[in-house]
Design a protein around this motif. Sequence first.
Motif, mmCIF file in Angstrom:
data_model
loop_
_atom_site.group_PDB
_atom_site.id
_atom_site.type_symbol
_atom_site.label_atom_id
_atom_site.label_comp_id
_atom_site.label_asym_id
_atom_site.label_seq_id
_atom_site.Cartn_x
_atom_site.Cartn_y
_atom_site.Cartn_z
ATOM 1 N N SER A 1 0.825 -1.215 0.000
ATOM 2 C CA SER A 1 0.000 0.000 0.000
ATOM 3 C C SER A 1 0.851 1.254 0.000
ATOM 4 O O SER A 1 0.504 2.272 -0.629
ATOM 5 N N LEU B 1 2.295 1.457 -3.740
ATOM 6 C CA LEU B 1 1.262 1.674 -4.747
ATOM 7 C C LEU B 1 0.507 2.982 -4.552
ATOM 8 O O LEU B 1 -0.143 3.450 -5.487
ATOM 9 N N PHE C 1 1.199 5.696 -7.041
ATOM 10 C CA PHE C 1 0.611 5.551 -8.377
ATOM 11 C C PHE C 1 -0.914 5.564 -8.351
ATOM 12 O O PHE C 1 -1.561 5.336 -9.378
ATOM 13 N N GLY C 2 -1.481 5.791 -7.176
ATOM 14 C CA GLY C 2 -2.927 5.800 -7.044
ATOM 15 C C GLY C 2 -3.555 4.444 -7.299
ATOM 16 O O GLY C 2 -4.687 4.365 -7.785
ATOM 17 N N ALA C 3 -2.821 3.369 -6.979
ATOM 18 C CA ALA C 3 -3.313 2.014 -7.264
ATOM 19 C C ALA C 3 -3.296 1.169 -6.000
ATOM 20 O O ALA C 3 -2.939 -0.017 -6.029
ATOM 21 N N THR C 4 -3.678 1.764 -4.869
ATOM 22 C CA THR C 4 -3.632 1.020 -3.611
ATOM 23 C C THR C 4 -4.591 -0.163 -3.603
ATOM 24 O O THR C 4 -4.400 -1.102 -2.828
ATOM 25 N N TYR D 1 -4.780 -2.408 -5.657
ATOM 26 C CA TYR D 1 -4.079 -3.610 -6.125
ATOM 27 C C TYR D 1 -3.234 -4.266 -5.016
ATOM 28 O O TYR D 1 -2.605 -5.303 -5.257
ATOM 29 N N THR D 2 -3.250 -3.652 -3.838
ATOM 30 C CA THR D 2 -2.606 -4.309 -2.703
ATOM 31 C C THR D 2 -3.250 -5.655 -2.418
ATOM 32 O O THR D 2 -2.583 -6.613 -2.014
ATOM 33 N N ASP E 1 -10.165 -11.410 -9.285
ATOM 34 C CA ASP E 1 -8.859 -11.182 -9.905
ATOM 35 C C ASP E 1 -7.904 -12.378 -9.833
ATOM 36 O O ASP E 1 -6.992 -12.487 -10.653
#
Length: 382
Positions: free
Chosen positions: A196, A199, A202-205, A207-208, A313
């Motif tokens: 977290s 990521l 990159f604003g992609a938390t 995907y944690t 996913d």
Amino acid sequence: MSRNPQPQEWLTLDAASSPPRLYATGEWTLAHYASLQKAVSDMTASITADVEFDYNGLRSLDTSGAFLLSKLLRTSSASDVAGIGQSLPSAKRNLLRAVAATATGDRAIDSQHQSHTVTNVLERVGMTMVTIQHQQIRLLGFVGLTLERLFYTMWHPRRWRVTSLVSHMEQTGLNAVPIVALLTFMVGAVVAFLGSTVLADFGATVYTVDLVAFSFLREFAVLLTAILMGGRTASAFTAQIGSMKANEEIDAIRAIGLDPMELLVLPRVLAMLASLPMLTFLAMIAGLTGGGLVCALTLDIPPVMFVNLIKSDVGVRHFLVGIAKAPAFAFLIAVIGCLEGFKVSGSAESVGEHTTSSVVQSIFVVILLDALAALFYMEMGW
């Protein structure tokens, strides 16, 4: 002929003769050691390489006197063991030669220890490689023997050791549940926290969740569990069998007609084969729980959303890829632990050495096999 007498006439050097001649006289025994040592120390600087020794005046000689004479011999060309003391009686000559030969051997050992450092390092590396080669050959042979006894016993139910199997499953599996669950829970939380943090840039938390699920289903759960079992169970197997070997209990087992492979090895191997996959599954659940807790507390991802993201996913194949490695790890850990136990020579020190060796070997083999499996899965696209 002029002589330069030393104190108490222990040694006399005739420097005028050609070649120079050194006369040893008196009683060269322990009772006169202090005086003899001083005489030898004073004479050493005067001796040249071509000096000859005359022992005709030597009335008695013991080991201490022979040792001092050998020190003088080293400084001259007369240090050849075969030519020492030709004029002495046989008993004194043999004593002086033996002491001089021992001194020569000590110098050879000293020169060997003073050899080049690079040579010593290469020698150590070569010896280590030969040792590893022998270990792997013995491991392959023991694996073959274990499989042979396993397949033979499968068709003979009377030979099954069910009580021993259940006992070892409790020791290797049930008793290991707390440490495996706690460790993987904390590692899952750490992975989620680090994921977290990275990521977030990159604003992609979100995907944690995928990071935690992929890492634990494919790698971390089975790898951490196998490493724990290598340190906990392989060492226990080695210590148990090694202690029996040291106390000659294995010889007693053979003497009464029982097979140590069936009695000691197969129950442990089967217990590991049954326990490690279950512990791996538990480690996956604990790791995902730790990651889910961090996601809920720091990323505002509720548990329901966490589970739904995993379902959407992450495919089942990732779980199968991870769990499929567990039996292979379990078999190798158990076999290495048992083999090192049979290598114990009979002392407490040997038990400790082989216990340490089993832990190191099992962890190394697990990590190596996991790396090879990861490359294979990547090439296969799994």
